[in-house]
Design an enzyme around this catalytic site. Structure first.
Site, short mmCIF file in Angstrom:
data_model
loop_
_atom_site.label_atom_id
_atom_site.label_comp_id
_atom_site.label_asym_id
_atom_site.label_seq_id
_atom_site.Cartn_x
_atom_site.Cartn_y
_atom_site.Cartn_z
N ASN A 9 0.87 -1.19 0.00
CA ASN A 9 0.00 0.00 0.00
C ASN A 9 0.90 1.23 0.00
O ASN A 9 1.53 1.54 1.01
CB ASN A 9 -0.88 -0.03 1.27
CG ASN A 9 -1.70 1.24 1.44
OD1 ASN A 9 -1.80 2.05 0.51
ND2 ASN A 9 -2.29 1.38 2.61
N TRP A 10 0.93 1.91 -1.14
CA TRP A 10 1.81 3.09 -1.25
C TRP A 10 1.20 4.33 -0.60
O TRP A 10 1.86 5.35 -0.49
CB TRP A 10 2.12 3.37 -2.73
CG TRP A 10 3.21 2.50 -3.29
CD1 TRP A 10 3.68 1.32 -2.77
CD2 TRP A 10 3.97 2.74 -4.49
NE1 TRP A 10 4.68 0.81 -3.57
CE2 TRP A 10 4.87 1.67 -4.63
CE3 TRP A 10 3.96 3.74 -5.46
CZ2 TRP A 10 5.78 1.58 -5.70
CZ3 TRP A 10 4.85 3.65 -6.53
CH2 TRP A 10 5.75 2.59 -6.64
N LYS A 11 -0.07 4.25 -0.23
CA LYS A 11 -0.77 5.39 0.38
C LYS A 11 -0.61 6.64 -0.52
O LYS A 11 -0.57 6.51 -1.73
CB LYS A 11 -0.24 5.64 1.80
CG LYS A 11 -0.23 4.37 2.64
CD LYS A 11 0.04 4.64 4.08
CE LYS A 11 0.11 3.33 4.83
NZ LYS A 11 0.16 3.48 6.26
N HIS A 93 -9.42 0.84 5.23
CA HIS A 93 -8.14 1.08 5.91
C HIS A 93 -8.37 2.05 7.07
O HIS A 93 -9.18 2.97 6.96
CB HIS A 93 -7.13 1.66 4.91
CG HIS A 93 -5.73 1.67 5.45
ND1 HIS A 93 -5.29 2.59 6.36
CD2 HIS A 93 -4.67 0.84 5.21
CE1 HIS A 93 -4.03 2.35 6.66
NE2 HIS A 93 -3.63 1.28 5.98
N GLU A 95 -6.75 4.47 8.11
CA GLU A 95 -6.52 5.89 7.78
C GLU A 95 -7.76 6.50 7.11
O GLU A 95 -8.07 7.67 7.32
CB GLU A 95 -5.26 6.03 6.92
CG GLU A 95 -4.01 5.79 7.76
CD GLU A 95 -2.79 5.31 6.98
OE1 GLU A 95 -2.81 5.35 5.73
OE2 GLU A 95 -1.82 4.90 7.64
N GLU A 163 -5.07 -5.20 10.78
CA GLU A 163 -4.07 -4.15 10.92
C GLU A 163 -4.32 -3.37 12.21
O GLU A 163 -5.14 -2.44 12.23
CB GLU A 163 -4.16 -3.18 9.75
CG GLU A 163 -3.85 -3.80 8.41
CD GLU A 163 -3.31 -2.75 7.45
OE1 GLU A 163 -2.21 -2.97 6.94
OE2 GLU A 163 -3.96 -1.72 7.24
N GLY A 169 2.87 2.00 10.72
CA GLY A 169 3.85 3.08 10.57
C GLY A 169 4.59 3.43 11.85
O GLY A 169 5.26 4.47 11.91
N SER A 209 3.73 -2.41 10.24
CA SER A 209 5.19 -2.44 10.44
C SER A 209 5.84 -3.77 10.06
O SER A 209 6.77 -4.21 10.72
CB SER A 209 5.53 -2.06 11.89
OG SER A 209 5.13 -0.72 12.15
N GLY A 230 2.90 -1.24 4.22
CA GLY A 230 2.92 0.17 3.84
C GLY A 230 4.32 0.61 3.45
O GLY A 230 4.79 0.38 2.34
N GLY A 231 5.02 1.22 4.41
CA GLY A 231 6.33 1.83 4.15
C GLY A 231 7.31 0.94 3.41
O GLY A 231 8.00 1.40 2.48
C1 PEP Z 1 -0.61 0.01 6.19
O1 PEP Z 1 -0.84 1.19 6.21
O2 PEP Z 1 -1.44 -0.75 5.66
C2 PEP Z 1 0.60 -0.48 6.83
C3 PEP Z 1 0.62 -1.70 7.23
O3 PEP Z 1 1.65 0.41 6.96
P1 PEP Z 1 3.12 0.09 7.53
O4 PEP Z 1 3.57 -1.21 6.91
O5 PEP Z 1 3.96 1.25 7.09
O6 PEP Z 1 3.00 -0.03 9.01
#
Ligand code: PEP
Length: 249
Positions: A9-11, A93, A95, A163, A169, A209, A230-231
């Site tokens: 997920n590049w957000k 999600h 967010e 999640e 993050g 994470s 994500g990241g």
């Molecule tokens: C996400 O936003 O779906 C996520 C898991 O982010 P991260 O891996 O950066 O914690």
């Protein structure tokens, strides 16, 4: 046997100059032992889909509107995502639930729209830190599942992503026992909602994470069929070892 899935997920990150990351991933994976999905921002969907064509990498979106078309300025309908080359869409999600006050009822409507458009829905659930500290985790995720999962859901058109909001993050992750507990409860709940055969086949991702150095340990946990990342999905050099760890889990 559930086919595992590594989803990125590049957000709200990435412009055309980041497309070589997808090209690199696609070039490295003409075929793969696991499903690989990258969800870039909507602005890059069509170009990303073209780049990934013919490889094991598929492209997904990060949200859709519940209606198939209409007067909704700035929104994107699920059939439009499919037309741009998306094969999946992340829904619910945390967010979006937080930034856009998305309710589980809205998430269910979006998930149904994704199914109608032939997209794989990646439905996200998870508790906040306050809810975990208040021993509400199981109640929160089971209620989110009940209210967010439309009756159009099957193991083929839906993937669940657990999640924990406090793990996204932050570099924090739940213990293996905590992840196993939630995933086990979710699978039992899916059986109640959709029946045992669908529950047995539906993929459950962990997200929060996931990094190259903790991926193998997370993928060894019971009922974890992959990750939503994500990241660490932004760069092929970080995502590739996560994909490799999933492939050898
Ligand atoms: C996400 O936003 O779906 C996520 C898991 O982010 P991260 O891996 O950066 O914690």
């Amino acid at each position: 046997m559930r086919r595992r899935l590594a989803a990125g997920n590049w957000k709200m990150n990435g412009t055309r100059q980041n497309l070589p990351e997808i090209a690199a991933l696609a070039a490295a994976h003409p075929v793969a032992a696991v499903d690989i999905l990258i969800c870039p921002p909507a602005t890059l969907l069509a170009q990303a889909a073209t780049l990934a064509e013919g490889s094991a990498v598929t492209i997904g979106a990060q949200d859709c509107h519940p209606a198939p078309s209409g007067a909704h300025t700035g929104d994107i309908a699920a059939p439009m995502l499919a037309d741009a080359g998306a094969r999946a869409v992340i829904l619910g999600h945390s967010e979006r639930r937080a930034d856009h006050a998305e309710t589980s009822a809205l998430v269910a409507a979006k998930t149904r729209a994704a199914h109608d458009a032939g997209l794989l829905a990646i439905l996200c659930l998870g508790e906040t830190l306050a809810q975990r500290e208040d021993a509400q985790t199981i109640a929160v995720v089971t209620e989110q599942l009940r209210a967010s999962l439309p009756d159009s859901a099957t193991a083929t058109n839906t993937v669940l992503a657990y999640e924990p909001v406090w793990a996204i993050g932050t570099g924090l992750t739940p213990s293996a026992a905590q992840i196993a507990e939630v995933h086990g409860v979710l699978r039992a709940c899916i059986a109640e909602h959709l029946g045992a055969p669908e529950a047995d086949q539906m993929r459950l991702l962990y997200g929060g994470s996931v990094k190259p150095d903790n991926a193998a340990a997370i993928f060894a946990i019971a009922d974890v069929d992959g990750a939503l990342v994500g990241g660490a999905s932004l760069r092929a050099r970080d995502f590739a070892p996560i994909i490799a760890a999933l492939g050898s889990a």
